[in-house]
Design a protein around this motif. Structure first.
Motif, mmCIF file in Angstrom:
data_model
loop_
_atom_site.group_PDB
_atom_site.id
_atom_site.type_symbol
_atom_site.label_atom_id
_atom_site.label_comp_id
_atom_site.label_asym_id
_atom_site.label_seq_id
_atom_site.Cartn_x
_atom_site.Cartn_y
_atom_site.Cartn_z
ATOM 1 N N ILE A 183 37.371 38.705 -107.051
ATOM 2 C CA ILE A 183 38.734 38.552 -106.540
ATOM 3 C C ILE A 183 39.449 39.899 -106.541
ATOM 4 O O ILE A 183 40.088 40.284 -105.558
ATOM 5 N N LEU A 184 39.333 40.647 -107.637
ATOM 6 C CA LEU A 184 39.998 41.951 -107.715
ATOM 7 C C LEU A 184 39.402 42.950 -106.738
ATOM 8 O O LEU A 184 40.128 43.734 -106.118
ATOM 9 N N ARG A 185 38.093 42.937 -106.575
ATOM 10 C CA ARG A 185 37.463 43.845 -105.609
ATOM 11 C C ARG A 185 37.850 43.489 -104.177
ATOM 12 O O ARG A 185 38.077 44.367 -103.351
ATOM 13 N N PHE A 186 37.907 42.191 -103.872
ATOM 14 C CA PHE A 186 38.302 41.756 -102.542
ATOM 15 C C PHE A 186 39.727 42.227 -102.238
ATOM 16 O O PHE A 186 40.004 42.757 -101.159
ATOM 17 N N GLY A 187 40.640 42.038 -103.187
ATOM 18 C CA GLY A 187 42.022 42.468 -102.998
ATOM 19 C C GLY A 187 42.150 43.970 -102.851
ATOM 20 O O GLY A 187 42.969 44.461 -102.066
ATOM 21 N N GLU A 188 41.325 44.699 -103.586
ATOM 22 C CA GLU A 188 41.333 46.158 -103.462
ATOM 23 C C GLU A 188 40.797 46.571 -102.092
ATOM 24 O O GLU A 188 41.367 47.453 -101.436
ATOM 25 N N HIS A 189 39.735 45.926 -101.656
ATOM 26 C CA HIS A 189 39.140 46.243 -100.354
ATOM 27 C C HIS A 189 40.115 45.938 -99.212
ATOM 28 O O HIS A 189 40.220 46.698 -98.249
ATOM 29 N N ARG A 190 40.818 44.812 -99.323
ATOM 30 C CA ARG A 190 41.785 44.429 -98.289
ATOM 31 C C ARG A 190 43.118 45.147 -98.461
ATOM 32 O O ARG A 190 44.056 44.899 -97.729
ATOM 33 N N GLN A 191 43.218 45.995 -99.460
ATOM 34 C CA GLN A 191 44.409 46.789 -99.781
ATOM 35 C C GLN A 191 45.628 45.929 -100.109
ATOM 36 O O GLN A 191 46.757 46.263 -99.774
ATOM 37 N N TYR A 192 45.365 44.792 -100.788
ATOM 38 C CA TYR A 192 46.468 43.996 -101.307
ATOM 39 C C TYR A 192 47.084 44.690 -102.514
ATOM 40 O O TYR A 192 48.233 44.471 -102.839
ATOM 41 N N TRP A 193 46.271 45.495 -103.212
ATOM 42 C CA TRP A 193 46.742 46.321 -104.318
ATOM 43 C C TRP A 193 45.967 47.621 -104.313
ATOM 44 O O TRP A 193 44.952 47.755 -103.642
ATOM 45 N N GLY A 194 46.460 48.599 -105.081
ATOM 46 C CA GLY A 194 45.934 49.951 -105.011
ATOM 47 C C GLY A 194 44.535 50.143 -105.559
ATOM 48 O O GLY A 194 43.705 50.806 -104.943
ATOM 49 N N ASP A 195 44.243 49.574 -106.712
ATOM 50 C CA ASP A 195 42.932 49.763 -107.320
ATOM 51 C C ASP A 195 42.575 48.551 -108.155
ATOM 52 O O ASP A 195 43.347 47.608 -108.266
ATOM 53 N N ARG A 196 41.392 48.582 -108.761
ATOM 54 C CA ARG A 196 40.916 47.409 -109.502
ATOM 55 C C ARG A 196 41.707 47.147 -110.771
ATOM 56 O O ARG A 196 41.622 46.071 -111.353
ATOM 57 N N HIS A 197 42.509 48.115 -111.211
ATOM 58 C CA HIS A 197 43.306 47.935 -112.426
ATOM 59 C C HIS A 197 44.637 47.239 -112.148
ATOM 60 O O HIS A 197 45.313 46.826 -113.081
ATOM 61 N N VAL A 198 45.002 47.109 -110.878
ATOM 62 C CA VAL A 198 46.222 46.430 -110.443
ATOM 63 C C VAL A 198 47.398 46.909 -111.301
ATOM 64 O O VAL A 198 47.970 46.162 -112.079
ATOM 65 N N ARG A 199 47.747 48.162 -111.131
ATOM 66 C CA ARG A 199 48.740 48.807 -111.989
ATOM 67 C C ARG A 199 50.179 48.404 -111.694
ATOM 68 O O ARG A 199 50.996 48.329 -112.610
ATOM 69 N N ARG A 200 50.490 48.185 -110.432
ATOM 70 C CA ARG A 200 51.882 47.859 -110.090
ATOM 71 C C ARG A 200 52.188 46.404 -110.417
ATOM 72 O O ARG A 200 51.411 45.504 -110.133
ATOM 73 N N ARG A 201 53.335 46.175 -110.987
ATOM 74 C CA ARG A 201 53.740 44.828 -111.386
ATOM 75 C C ARG A 201 53.792 43.868 -110.194
ATOM 76 O O ARG A 201 53.381 42.708 -110.298
ATOM 77 N N GLN A 202 54.272 44.336 -109.060
ATOM 78 C CA GLN A 202 54.352 43.485 -107.876
ATOM 79 C C GLN A 202 52.954 43.043 -107.428
ATOM 80 O O GLN A 202 52.780 41.927 -106.953
ATOM 81 N N ASP A 203 51.984 43.938 -107.567
ATOM 82 C CA ASP A 203 50.619 43.594 -107.180
ATOM 83 C C ASP A 203 50.009 42.560 -108.115
ATOM 84 O O ASP A 203 49.210 41.727 -107.696
ATOM 85 N N ARG A 204 50.392 42.618 -109.375
ATOM 86 C CA ARG A 204 49.852 41.650 -110.352
ATOM 87 C C ARG A 204 50.280 40.230 -110.017
ATOM 88 O O ARG A 204 49.563 39.273 -110.289
ATOM 89 N N MET A 205 51.459 40.103 -109.425
ATOM 90 C CA MET A 205 51.943 38.775 -109.053
ATOM 91 C C MET A 205 51.069 38.154 -107.960
ATOM 92 O O MET A 205 51.028 36.944 -107.806
#
Length: 109
Positions: free
Chosen positions: A35-57
């Motif tokens: 799930i995290l890799r897919f979101g990173e690939h689709r650029q839903y968030w910046g990286d696999r660590h999901v650093r931004r709070r908005q991205d974590r949501m």
């Protein structure tokens, strides 16, 4: 988690426990990673660590759904409980606890 769940399964229920541990590992490690890799690939968030709070949501519900689904499946199909989990003592028909006395009885002076 990939190794720990099958090892706990082996400890609890032998070969069958390894299978249950693999199911747990898929839902708690493999699927959340995908799930995290897919979101990173689709650029839903910046990286696999999901650093931004908005991205974590965005990322958290998918990961939580995977873990909750895995837990529900294990419970639904009566996977054995690990010996590491604290469970309340069983009650007898008379309502008294069947727990053994403590190894270190309290001293009364």
């Amino acid at each position: 988690m990939l190794l720990l769940a099958p090892l706990l399964g082996w400890h609890t229920d032998g070969w069958a426990g390894i299978g249950w541990g693999m199911v747990a590992a898929v839902f708690t490690a493999v699927l959340p990673t995908l799930i995290l890799r897919f979101g990173e690939h689709r650029q839903y968030w910046g990286d696999r660590h999901v650093r931004r709070r908005q991205d974590r949501m965005v990322a958290a519900p998918g990961v939580m759904a995977s873990v909750i689904t895995g837990t529900a499946l294990l419970h639904r199909f009566d996977a054995p409980a690990s010996g590491c989990v604290a469970t309340p003592p069983a009650r007898s028909a008379s309502g008294s606890s069947s727990a053994r006395p403590s190894a270190h009885p309290s001293s009364t002076s």
